[in-house]
Design a protein around this motif. Structure first.
Motif, PDB file in Angstrom:
ATOM      1  N   LEU A   1      47.436  25.883  34.894  1.00  0.00           N
ATOM      2  CA  LEU A   1      47.221  26.892  35.922  1.00  0.00           C
ATOM      3  C   LEU A   1      45.979  27.701  35.613  1.00  0.00           C
ATOM      4  CD1 LEU A   1      49.892  29.010  37.584  1.00  0.00           C
ATOM      5  CD2 LEU A   1      47.807  30.118  36.779  1.00  0.00           C
ATOM      6  N   ARG A   2      45.154  27.921  36.632  1.00  0.00           N
ATOM      7  CA  ARG A   2      43.917  28.658  36.412  1.00  0.00           C
ATOM      8  C   ARG A   2      43.460  29.333  37.686  1.00  0.00           C
ATOM      9  NH1 ARG A   2      38.129  26.899  35.685  1.00  0.00           N
ATOM     10  NH2 ARG A   2      37.191  28.396  34.241  1.00  0.00           N
ATOM     11  N   LEU A   3      42.960  30.557  37.525  1.00  0.00           N
ATOM     12  CA  LEU A   3      42.264  31.274  38.579  1.00  0.00           C
ATOM     13  C   LEU A   3      40.892  31.601  38.046  1.00  0.00           C
ATOM     14  CD1 LEU A   3      45.057  33.766  39.758  1.00  0.00           C
ATOM     15  CD2 LEU A   3      44.302  31.693  40.941  1.00  0.00           C
ATOM     16  N   ALA A   4      39.854  31.151  38.736  1.00  0.00           N
ATOM     17  CA  ALA A   4      38.496  31.334  38.239  1.00  0.00           C
ATOM     18  C   ALA A   4      37.657  32.056  39.278  1.00  0.00           C
ATOM     19  CB  ALA A   4      37.876  29.981  37.894  1.00  0.00           C
ATOM     20  N   GLU A   5      37.215  33.269  38.918  1.00  0.00           N
ATOM     21  CA  GLU A   5      36.373  34.045  39.810  1.00  0.00           C
ATOM     22  C   GLU A   5      34.909  33.652  39.647  1.00  0.00           C
ATOM     23  OE1 GLU A   5      39.647  36.917  38.291  1.00  0.00           O
ATOM     24  OE2 GLU A   5      38.288  35.422  37.472  1.00  0.00           O
ATOM     25  N   SER A   6      34.170  33.768  40.734  1.00  0.00           N
ATOM     26  CA  SER A   6      32.719  33.568  40.696  1.00  0.00           C
ATOM     27  C   SER A   6      32.098  34.473  41.746  1.00  0.00           C
ATOM     28  CB  SER A   6      32.357  32.108  40.946  1.00  0.00           C
ATOM     29  OG  SER A   6      32.792  31.681  42.222  1.00  0.00           O
ATOM     30  N   GLY A   7      30.799  34.630  41.645  1.00  0.00           N
ATOM     31  CA  GLY A   7      30.105  35.541  42.535  1.00  0.00           C
ATOM     32  C   GLY A   7      29.961  36.896  41.874  1.00  0.00           C
ATOM     33  N   GLY A   8      29.811  37.908  42.658  1.00  0.00           N
ATOM     34  CA  GLY A   8      29.607  39.226  42.100  1.00  0.00           C
ATOM     35  C   GLY A   8      28.182  39.397  41.628  1.00  0.00           C
ATOM     36  N   GLY A   9      27.973  40.336  40.716  1.00  0.00           N
ATOM     37  CA  GLY A   9      26.637  40.608  40.216  1.00  0.00           C
ATOM     38  C   GLY A   9      26.192  41.991  40.596  1.00  0.00           C
ATOM     39  N   LEU A  10      24.903  42.127  40.825  1.00  0.00           N
ATOM     40  CA  LEU A  10      24.289  43.417  41.104  1.00  0.00           C
ATOM     41  C   LEU A  10      23.900  43.516  42.576  1.00  0.00           C
ATOM     42  CD1 LEU A  10      23.031  46.087  40.066  1.00  0.00           C
ATOM     43  CD2 LEU A  10      20.929  44.783  39.619  1.00  0.00           C
ATOM     44  N   ALA A  11      24.217  44.637  43.190  1.00  0.00           N
ATOM     45  CA  ALA A  11      23.830  44.900  44.561  1.00  0.00           C
ATOM     46  C   ALA A  11      23.408  46.348  44.705  1.00  0.00           C
ATOM     47  CB  ALA A  11      24.975  44.589  45.527  1.00  0.00           C
TER      48      ALA A  11
ATOM     49  N   ASN B   1      50.800  45.834  44.469  1.00  0.00           N
ATOM     50  CA  ASN B   1      51.187  46.344  43.153  1.00  0.00           C
ATOM     51  C   ASN B   1      50.938  45.262  42.105  1.00  0.00           C
ATOM     52  OD1 ASN B   1      52.696  47.032  40.808  1.00  0.00           O
ATOM     53  ND2 ASN B   1      54.021  48.352  42.030  1.00  0.00           N
ATOM     54  N   SER B   2      50.103  45.556  41.135  1.00  0.00           N
ATOM     55  CA  SER B   2      49.724  44.549  40.138  1.00  0.00           C
ATOM     56  C   SER B   2      50.926  44.038  39.342  1.00  0.00           C
ATOM     57  CB  SER B   2      48.684  45.121  39.189  1.00  0.00           C
ATOM     58  OG  SER B   2      49.194  46.236  38.484  1.00  0.00           O
ATOM     59  N   GLY B   3      51.965  44.859  39.240  1.00  0.00           N
ATOM     60  CA  GLY B   3      53.129  44.465  38.464  1.00  0.00           C
ATOM     61  C   GLY B   3      53.878  43.267  39.015  1.00  0.00           C
ATOM     62  N   TYR B   4      53.654  42.949  40.268  1.00  0.00           N
ATOM     63  CA  TYR B   4      54.345  41.820  40.891  1.00  0.00           C
ATOM     64  C   TYR B   4      53.562  40.519  40.748  1.00  0.00           C
ATOM     65  CZ  TYR B   4      57.644  45.067  43.049  1.00  0.00           C
ATOM     66  OH  TYR B   4      58.616  46.007  43.268  1.00  0.00           O
ATOM     67  N   TYR B   5      52.358  40.594  40.271  1.00  0.00           N
ATOM     68  CA  TYR B   5      51.510  39.403  40.224  1.00  0.00           C
ATOM     69  C   TYR B   5      51.691  38.661  38.909  1.00  0.00           C
ATOM     70  CZ  TYR B   5      49.495  40.411  44.665  1.00  0.00           C
ATOM     71  OH  TYR B   5      49.344  40.600  46.024  1.00  0.00           O
ATOM     72  N   GLU B   6      51.812  37.357  39.028  1.00  0.00           N
ATOM     73  CA  GLU B   6      52.162  36.505  37.896  1.00  0.00           C
ATOM     74  C   GLU B   6      50.942  35.934  37.186  1.00  0.00           C
ATOM     75  OE1 GLU B   6      55.023  34.763  41.169  1.00  0.00           O
ATOM     76  OE2 GLU B   6      55.157  33.580  39.328  1.00  0.00           O
ATOM     77  N   PHE B   7      49.916  35.625  37.933  1.00  0.00           N
ATOM     78  CA  PHE B   7      48.780  34.914  37.358  1.00  0.00           C
ATOM     79  C   PHE B   7      47.498  35.684  37.646  1.00  0.00           C
ATOM     80  CE2 PHE B   7      51.768  31.796  36.595  1.00  0.00           C
ATOM     81  CZ  PHE B   7      52.375  31.347  37.762  1.00  0.00           C
ATOM     82  N   TRP B   8      46.607  35.661  36.679  1.00  0.00           N
ATOM     83  CA  TRP B   8      45.373  36.438  36.754  1.00  0.00           C
ATOM     84  C   TRP B   8      44.184  35.618  36.303  1.00  0.00           C
ATOM     85  CZ3 TRP B   8      45.218  41.476  38.542  1.00  0.00           C
ATOM     86  CH2 TRP B   8      46.455  42.086  38.754  1.00  0.00           C
ATOM     87  N   GLY B   9      43.026  35.905  36.949  1.00  0.00           N
ATOM     88  CA  GLY B   9      41.786  35.337  36.480  1.00  0.00           C
ATOM     89  C   GLY B   9      41.175  36.209  35.394  1.00  0.00           C
ATOM     90  N   GLN B  10      40.020  35.789  34.913  1.00  0.00           N
ATOM     91  CA  GLN B  10      39.346  36.491  33.827  1.00  0.00           C
ATOM     92  C   GLN B  10      38.498  37.654  34.306  1.00  0.00           C
ATOM     93  OE1 GLN B  10      39.755  35.824  30.428  1.00  0.00           O
ATOM     94  NE2 GLN B  10      41.466  34.701  31.341  1.00  0.00           N
ATOM     95  N   GLY B  11      38.176  37.684  35.587  1.00  0.00           N
ATOM     96  CA  GLY B  11      37.423  38.792  36.136  1.00  0.00           C
ATOM     97  C   GLY B  11      35.958  38.478  36.364  1.00  0.00           C
ATOM     98  N   ALA B  12      35.387  39.176  37.334  1.00  0.00           N
ATOM     99  CA  ALA B  12      33.963  39.050  37.645  1.00  0.00           C
ATOM    100  C   ALA B  12      33.378  40.443  37.821  1.00  0.00           C
ATOM    101  CB  ALA B  12      33.757  38.228  38.922  1.00  0.00           C
ATOM    102  N   GLN B  13      32.224  40.655  37.243  1.00  0.00           N
ATOM    103  CA  GLN B  13      31.601  41.984  37.257  1.00  0.00           C
ATOM    104  C   GLN B  13      30.857  42.224  38.562  1.00  0.00           C
ATOM    105  OE1 GLN B  13      31.446  44.246  34.267  1.00  0.00           O
ATOM    106  NE2 GLN B  13      31.045  45.624  35.979  1.00  0.00           N
ATOM    107  N   VAL B  14      31.059  43.399  39.102  1.00  0.00           N
ATOM    108  CA  VAL B  14      30.303  43.855  40.275  1.00  0.00           C
ATOM    109  C   VAL B  14      29.674  45.191  39.912  1.00  0.00           C
ATOM    110  CG1 VAL B  14      30.476  44.718  42.642  1.00  0.00           C
ATOM    111  CG2 VAL B  14      31.718  42.647  41.973  1.00  0.00           C
ATOM    112  N   ILE B  15      28.369  45.280  40.107  1.00  0.00           N
ATOM    113  CA  ILE B  15      27.650  46.527  39.843  1.00  0.00           C
ATOM    114  C   ILE B  15      26.887  46.902  41.107  1.00  0.00           C
ATOM    115  CG2 ILE B  15      25.897  47.679  38.453  1.00  0.00           C
ATOM    116  CD1 ILE B  15      26.523  45.647  36.229  1.00  0.00           C
ATOM    117  N   VAL B  16      27.157  48.092  41.588  1.00  0.00           N
ATOM    118  CA  VAL B  16      26.455  48.597  42.766  1.00  0.00           C
ATOM    119  C   VAL B  16      25.613  49.780  42.315  1.00  0.00           C
ATOM    120  CG1 VAL B  16      26.651  49.453  45.123  1.00  0.00           C
ATOM    121  CG2 VAL B  16      28.375  47.864  44.212  1.00  0.00           C
ATOM    122  N   SER B  17      24.319  49.570  42.339  1.00  0.00           N
ATOM    123  CA  SER B  17      23.427  50.592  41.809  1.00  0.00           C
ATOM    124  C   SER B  17      22.037  50.408  42.402  1.00  0.00           C
ATOM    125  CB  SER B  17      23.356  50.490  40.285  1.00  0.00           C
ATOM    126  OG  SER B  17      22.410  51.405  39.770  1.00  0.00           O
ATOM    127  N   SER B  18      21.356  51.529  42.572  1.00  0.00           N
ATOM    128  CA  SER B  18      19.974  51.470  43.039  1.00  0.00           C
ATOM    129  C   SER B  18      19.009  51.443  41.860  1.00  0.00           C
ATOM    130  CB  SER B  18      19.678  52.647  43.956  1.00  0.00           C
ATOM    131  OG  SER B  18      19.966  53.876  43.295  1.00  0.00           O
TER     132      SER B  18
END
Length: 128
Positions: free
Chosen positions: A2-12, A111-128
């Motif tokens: 089982l795997r959840l893999a995030e992609s995308g994100g970055g700087l905006a 509610n995060s407590g009900y979720y069984e499976f999680w990905g590793q996460g993807a960073q989003v940065i919003v900055s000028s």
């Protein structure tokens, strides 16, 4: 496996757009509620949006309503989070999550407590 893999994100820049994608594998995702959560430094993890199996029902956090959209493609096993009109406070690590049930209740489905499976996460940065 089982795997959840995030992609995308970055700087905006503020006012800009980003897209996050979550690829599910190793389980029968069509039966699962899928969601996006985010966590900023010093803050608790918070729900951003969730989508029911089949995609008919969706919930959004008040802070992103009208700016973010969520969708799923069960043929491909993907969940997308389209983020528009981004604000600096949208910055954080975004996590894809899955759970077997849909409760028709945002207090439970967001509610995060009900979720069984999680990905590793993807960073989003919003900055000028």
């Amino acid at each position: 496996q089982l795997r959840l893999a995030e992609s995308g994100g970055g700087l905006a820049q503020p006012g800009g757009s980003l897209r996050l994608s979550c690829q599910a594998s190793g389980f029968t995702w069509i039966y699962y509620t899928m969601a996006w959560f985010r966590q900023s430094p010093g803050k608790e993890r918070e729900a951003v949006s969730c989508i029911s199996n089949g995609g008919r029902k969706k919930y959004f956090a008040d802070s992103v309503k009208g700016r973010f959209t969520i969708s799923r493609d069960d043929r491909e096993g993907t969940v997308l989070l389209e983020m528009n009109s981004l604000k600096p406070e949208d910055s954080g690590v975004y996590y894809c999550a899955a759970k077997r049930s849909w409760y028709e209740n945002p207090k439970m489905d967001m509610n995060s407590g009900y979720y069984e499976f999680w990905g590793q996460g993807a960073q989003v940065i919003v900055s000028s």
